[in-house]
Design a protein around this motif. Sequence first.
Motif, PDB file in Angstrom:
ATOM      1  N   ARG A 188      -0.033  -4.378  -7.207  1.00 30.76           N
ATOM      2  CA  ARG A 188       0.559  -5.428  -6.380  1.00 30.76           C
ATOM      3  C   ARG A 188      -0.506  -6.366  -5.837  1.00 30.76           C
ATOM      4  O   ARG A 188      -1.619  -5.940  -5.523  1.00 30.76           O
ATOM      5  N   LEU A 189      -0.113  -7.644  -5.707  1.00 26.31           N
ATOM      6  CA  LEU A 189      -0.984  -8.688  -5.172  1.00 26.31           C
ATOM      7  C   LEU A 189      -0.242  -9.432  -4.076  1.00 26.31           C
ATOM      8  O   LEU A 189       0.901  -9.862  -4.266  1.00 26.31           O
ATOM      9  N   VAL A 190      -0.885  -9.592  -2.914  1.00 19.83           N
ATOM     10  CA  VAL A 190      -0.319 -10.347  -1.793  1.00 19.83           C
ATOM     11  C   VAL A 190      -1.174 -11.595  -1.581  1.00 19.83           C
ATOM     12  O   VAL A 190      -2.399 -11.505  -1.458  1.00 19.83           O
TER      13      VAL A 190
ATOM     14  N   ALA B 181      -6.010  -2.313   7.257  1.00 13.33           N
ATOM     15  CA  ALA B 181      -4.624  -1.858   7.359  1.00 13.33           C
ATOM     16  C   ALA B 181      -4.173  -1.177   6.072  1.00 13.33           C
ATOM     17  O   ALA B 181      -3.491  -0.143   6.097  1.00 13.33           O
ATOM     18  N   ALA B 182      -4.564  -1.752   4.924  1.00 17.51           N
ATOM     19  CA  ALA B 182      -4.199  -1.147   3.642  1.00 17.51           C
ATOM     20  C   ALA B 182      -4.840   0.225   3.484  1.00 17.51           C
ATOM     21  O   ALA B 182      -4.199   1.182   3.038  1.00 17.51           O
TER      22      ALA B 182
ATOM     23  N   ARG C  66      -4.617   6.093   3.043  1.00 15.95           N
ATOM     24  CA  ARG C  66      -5.139   7.404   3.427  1.00 15.95           C
ATOM     25  C   ARG C  66      -4.035   8.382   3.828  1.00 15.95           C
ATOM     26  O   ARG C  66      -4.270   9.592   3.867  1.00 15.95           O
ATOM     27  N   THR C  67      -2.845   7.876   4.101  1.00 17.48           N
ATOM     28  CA  THR C  67      -1.723   8.790   4.343  1.00 17.48           C
ATOM     29  C   THR C  67      -1.189   9.367   3.035  1.00 17.48           C
ATOM     30  O   THR C  67      -0.397  10.301   3.053  1.00 17.48           O
ATOM     31  N   ARG C  68      -1.693   8.825   1.923  1.00 15.91           N
ATOM     32  CA  ARG C  68      -1.188   9.244   0.615  1.00 15.91           C
ATOM     33  C   ARG C  68      -2.275   9.873  -0.256  1.00 15.91           C
ATOM     34  O   ARG C  68      -2.000  10.242  -1.390  1.00 15.91           O
TER      35      ARG C  68
ATOM     36  N   SER D  90       0.820  -1.217   0.000  1.00 12.33           N
ATOM     37  CA  SER D  90       0.000   0.000   0.000  1.00 12.33           C
ATOM     38  C   SER D  90       0.849   1.259   0.000  1.00 12.33           C
ATOM     39  O   SER D  90       0.439   2.291  -0.539  1.00 12.33           O
ATOM     40  N   ASN D  91       2.019   1.171   0.586  1.00 10.94           N
ATOM     41  CA  ASN D  91       2.951   2.303   0.568  1.00 10.94           C
ATOM     42  C   ASN D  91       3.593   2.490  -0.796  1.00 10.94           C
ATOM     43  O   ASN D  91       3.866   3.619  -1.218  1.00 10.94           O
ATOM     44  N   ASP D  92       3.858   1.370  -1.483  1.00  8.87           N
ATOM     45  CA  ASP D  92       4.677   1.415  -2.693  1.00  8.87           C
ATOM     46  C   ASP D  92       3.886   1.553  -3.987  1.00  8.87           C
ATOM     47  O   ASP D  92       4.417   2.035  -4.992  1.00  8.87           O
ATOM     48  N   VAL D  93       2.641   1.127  -4.003  1.00  5.24           N
ATOM     49  CA  VAL D  93       1.896   1.076  -5.259  1.00  5.24           C
ATOM     50  C   VAL D  93       1.532   2.484  -5.733  1.00  5.24           C
ATOM     51  O   VAL D  93       1.126   3.336  -4.930  1.00  5.24           O
ATOM     52  N   PRO D  94       1.700   2.770  -7.024  1.00  5.17           N
ATOM     53  CA  PRO D  94       1.223   4.064  -7.540  1.00  5.17           C
ATOM     54  C   PRO D  94      -0.296   4.147  -7.446  1.00  5.17           C
ATOM     55  O   PRO D  94      -0.996   3.146  -7.629  1.00  5.17           O
ATOM     56  N   LEU D  95      -0.810   5.334  -7.172  1.00  5.17           N
ATOM     57  CA  LEU D  95      -2.248   5.511  -6.987  1.00  5.17           C
ATOM     58  C   LEU D  95      -2.848   6.297  -8.141  1.00  5.17           C
ATOM     59  O   LEU D  95      -2.214   7.218  -8.664  1.00  5.17           O
TER      60      LEU D  95
END
Length: 362
Positions: free
Chosen positions: A199-201, A71-72, A77-79, A40-45
């Motif tokens: 991304r997929l987890v 959590a995601a 939401r910080t981004r 969630s931090n790394d993926v482009p939005l």
Amino acid sequence: MPESSIVVRPERPGSASYTESSRLQAAGLPAAIGLFEQASNDVPLPEAPQPIVIADYGAGTGHNSLLPIAAAITRLRTRTRRDQSILVAHTDAAENDFTVLFRTLADDPASYLKHDSATYASAVGRSFYQQILPSNSVTLGWSSWAVQWLSRAPTPITDHVQADCSADPGVRAAYARQAAEDWHEFVAFRGRELSPHGRLVVLTMAIAESGEPGLRPVFDHVLAVLRELIGEGLLTEDELGAMALPIVGRSAMDFVAPFSPKGTFEHLTVEHLEVFNAEDRYWSQYQIDKDAKAFGARWAAFARAAAFPTLAGALVGGVGDPRRAEFLDRLEEGLVQRLAAAPEQMRIPLAKVVLVKAGRSH
């Protein structure tokens, strides 16, 4: 819970077996959630007003999705602006109980819907072994305790109910081929659905390097109880012969096979792969309270919720067989007795996999 052509419905929410199933399937979640937060931090939005799309593959009743998706969203939401929409698409086979899923999302205190007014939930009743969502539309994907369920049982299991425990090399080979085909398809369609750099987890059952299947004592005891039920006249040999759990654990090599030899497949690469042993929480509790019957009851309740309905589907009368309720009760009771008589720690090998899609080529 599983997504498969053979559907396993959990027990009703609030029942002991339903609760124990959810607790055990939380095994491995914290570490996988950490990977999902990093994704969630790394993926482009996407830019607003286009929504951020999170896909939950194999959602079941949603209980194992609440914490990771919440959590995601917290990280996202910080981004983002608070009013940028987030769409969560929960997917499972059409036979899944989506009523329970939506009740979970509406009522559970941990539901992400209670904490973010710009997040919306939806559901798709379609197997994840085909394309579910539009191409290039999914920002983040999540799947837990789902892809170990095959799209079908490829052959009868002549000497067991679980292929990884079978001594028949032909059975094991057939299930391995089906597992490889299904993983190939699952990955291929996620490669189409994920947006560039999406991304997929995935958290799923695995096979350790030793080759020993997970949860083997449980499956062995289930088989022993089923044979006892034949002797008691509740079950027939033919019915036992038709009972097969289409579940597989995959090795590390199995997970990377579609990506050979170039390391890419459908524009996806493996960013992270780890096979590990999850904690047997029931054994840990037994080490504290020394209550063998409670240990057996917890494992039996998990097995009842996760696997017994599939076994009961082989009764000659199907879901309406008049023996169904007695069959489920007797199978659970027998499993409690066997596990309580000789408690042992279960091996629960799991795999954490993170797949990343390449960006658009110019």
